[in-house]
Design a protein around this motif. Structure first.
Motif, mmCIF file in Angstrom:
data_model
loop_
_atom_site.group_PDB
_atom_site.id
_atom_site.type_symbol
_atom_site.label_atom_id
_atom_site.label_comp_id
_atom_site.label_asym_id
_atom_site.label_seq_id
_atom_site.Cartn_x
_atom_site.Cartn_y
_atom_site.Cartn_z
ATOM 1 N N PRO A 13 0.434 -1.117 -0.269
ATOM 2 C CA PRO A 13 0.099 -0.009 -0.153
ATOM 3 C C PRO A 13 1.047 1.829 0.125
ATOM 4 O O PRO A 13 2.425 0.855 -0.189
ATOM 5 C CB PRO A 13 -1.017 -0.356 1.123
ATOM 6 C CG PRO A 13 -0.037 -1.657 1.979
ATOM 7 C CD PRO A 13 1.154 -1.922 0.975
ATOM 8 N N SER A 16 3.988 2.539 2.451
ATOM 9 C CA SER A 16 4.436 1.367 2.975
ATOM 10 C C SER A 16 5.673 0.801 3.246
ATOM 11 O O SER A 16 6.100 0.281 3.924
ATOM 12 C CB SER A 16 4.182 0.249 2.884
ATOM 13 O OG SER A 16 4.503 -0.331 1.098
ATOM 14 N N SER A 101 -5.728 7.519 -8.853
ATOM 15 C CA SER A 101 -6.283 6.003 -7.960
ATOM 16 C C SER A 101 -7.663 5.568 -8.723
ATOM 17 O O SER A 101 -7.900 4.921 -9.701
ATOM 18 C CB SER A 101 -7.159 5.669 -6.809
ATOM 19 O OG SER A 101 -5.663 5.271 -5.586
ATOM 20 N N ARG A 131 1.720 -1.554 -7.261
ATOM 21 C CA ARG A 131 0.566 -2.968 -6.770
ATOM 22 C C ARG A 131 0.725 -4.360 -7.400
ATOM 23 O O ARG A 131 -0.554 -4.916 -7.068
ATOM 24 C CB ARG A 131 -1.037 -1.539 -7.232
ATOM 25 C CG ARG A 131 -1.178 -0.357 -6.491
ATOM 26 C CD ARG A 131 -0.619 -0.354 -4.594
ATOM 27 N NE ARG A 131 -0.551 0.808 -4.172
ATOM 28 C CZ ARG A 131 0.354 2.052 -4.444
ATOM 29 N NH1 ARG A 131 1.550 1.826 -4.657
ATOM 30 N NH2 ARG A 131 0.008 3.223 -3.688
ATOM 31 N N SER A 148 4.115 -3.547 4.060
ATOM 32 C CA SER A 148 3.005 -3.213 4.822
ATOM 33 C C SER A 148 3.013 -2.513 5.799
ATOM 34 O O SER A 148 4.732 -2.364 6.650
ATOM 35 C CB SER A 148 1.261 -4.416 4.664
ATOM 36 O OG SER A 148 2.135 -4.936 6.234
ATOM 37 N N GLU A 151 -2.337 0.954 9.095
ATOM 38 C CA GLU A 151 -2.227 2.546 8.676
ATOM 39 C C GLU A 151 -2.315 4.202 8.866
ATOM 40 O O GLU A 151 -1.614 5.197 8.369
ATOM 41 C CB GLU A 151 -3.743 2.583 8.495
ATOM 42 C CG GLU A 151 -4.862 3.460 7.707
ATOM 43 C CD GLU A 151 -5.641 2.919 7.880
ATOM 44 O OE1 GLU A 151 -6.402 2.285 7.201
ATOM 45 O OE2 GLU A 151 -6.946 4.114 7.819
ATOM 46 N N ASP A 171 -5.857 3.411 -1.010
ATOM 47 C CA ASP A 171 -4.960 2.043 -0.948
ATOM 48 C C ASP A 171 -6.766 1.471 -0.778
ATOM 49 O O ASP A 171 -7.602 0.862 -1.820
ATOM 50 C CB ASP A 171 -5.162 1.703 1.046
ATOM 51 C CG ASP A 171 -3.443 2.423 0.979
ATOM 52 O OD1 ASP A 171 -3.284 2.051 -0.033
ATOM 53 O OD2 ASP A 171 -3.130 2.342 1.928
ATOM 54 N N ASP A 174 -7.822 1.284 -4.523
ATOM 55 C CA ASP A 174 -6.082 0.829 -5.113
ATOM 56 C C ASP A 174 -6.608 -0.526 -5.073
ATOM 57 O O ASP A 174 -6.410 -1.699 -5.599
ATOM 58 C CB ASP A 174 -5.690 1.194 -5.233
ATOM 59 C CG ASP A 174 -5.079 2.311 -5.296
ATOM 60 O OD1 ASP A 174 -4.833 2.993 -6.245
ATOM 61 O OD2 ASP A 174 -3.790 2.626 -4.304
ATOM 62 N N SER A 175 -7.490 -1.217 -3.699
ATOM 63 C CA SER A 175 -7.402 -2.345 -3.133
ATOM 64 C C SER A 175 -8.706 -3.053 -3.416
ATOM 65 O O SER A 175 -9.297 -4.837 -3.960
ATOM 66 C CB SER A 175 -7.543 -2.758 -1.896
ATOM 67 O OG SER A 175 -5.888 -2.214 -1.394
#
Ligand code: DC
Length: 216
Positions: A13, A16, A101, A131, A148, A151, A171, A174-175
């Motif tokens: 992420p 990170s 994103s 990613r 990682s 947060e 994030d 993106d996830s």
């Protein structure tokens, strides 16, 4: 993946620590460091510059076809130019942070940039961070890391860098996107850098690569 060049894939992420680790691994192992996020950022910067709505997928794709995007290498690090302009710090603006994103979720944008990313391996051994590097760009490489951090730690790192960047929001986007979402690649070694210094994280990354079969 070409047999004669090796790729280290690092995913994780935002904030990170993966860029710093990638840069240090590149120096240590003699690899070219490729920052794939900078490519998505560069396209986003150009979209905003062109006055195109980043939320309008068709308009973004049309603008993309007008762009001449050139990737290079300087001092062992990837570079990117669009329409003859080399893009550097401007791609880290808050406008780009807020829209990257969205642009990166467009399949045609990904297809174009993934091809550029794979091309780096034709002439170089690389460590590439992003990613979807271990899942999509170089799924055959055995050298996959997932870095990682919690947060809170990631938000604090961005704030320390003086960057306005809603990392949690990015994030989530993106996830959760359909095309190539951020996830741990099969076989990737996971490193949680929350309580590690940069040196310790790099050390863990090197040890993991050796365990995965890396020999210099
Ligand atoms: O690594 P970064 O934070 O600079 O990346 C910026 C954005 O680009 C990230 O929020 C999502 C996108 N990105 C992506 O979709 N795939 C990659 N391989 C790298 C980045």
């Amino acid at each position: 993946m070409k047999r004669d060049h090796r790729a280290v894939a690092i995913d994780g992420p935002a904030a990170s620590g993966k860029s710093t680790v990638a840069r240090r691994l590149a120096e240590r192992l003699g690899l070219v460091m490729v920052n794939s996020g900078a490519m998505y950022r560069a396209v986003t910067w150009q979209i905003l510059q062109d006055g195109v709505d980043p939320g309008d997928g068709a308009a973004v794709v049309e603008a993309l076809t007008e762009m001449e995007i050139v990737g290079g290498v300087e001092d062992g690090v990837s570079t990117i130019a669009i329409n003859g302009r080399r893009l550097e710090n401007e791609v880290r603006s808050s406008g780009v942070n807020d829209h990257v994103s969205m642009v990166a979720s467009i399949p045609e944008v990904r297809e174009c940039l993934v091809a550029m990313q794979r091309a780096y391996l034709e002439d170089n051994d690389v460590v590439m961070e992003g990613r979807d590097i271990g899942t999509v760009v170089f799924p055959e490489t055995p050298f996959k890391l997932y870095i990682s951090a919690s947060e809170d730690v990631r938000a604090a790192r961005r704030a320390r860098d003086g960057e306005a960047d809603a990392v949690a929001k990015r994030d989530a986007q993106d996830s959760q996107r359909k095309t190539s979402p951020l996830k741990v690649a099969e076989g990737a070694v996971e490193i949680d850098s929350s309580d590690l210094t940069i040196d310790e994280t790099v050390e863990e990354a090197c040890e993991a690569l050796v365990r995965l079969g890396w020999n210099e």
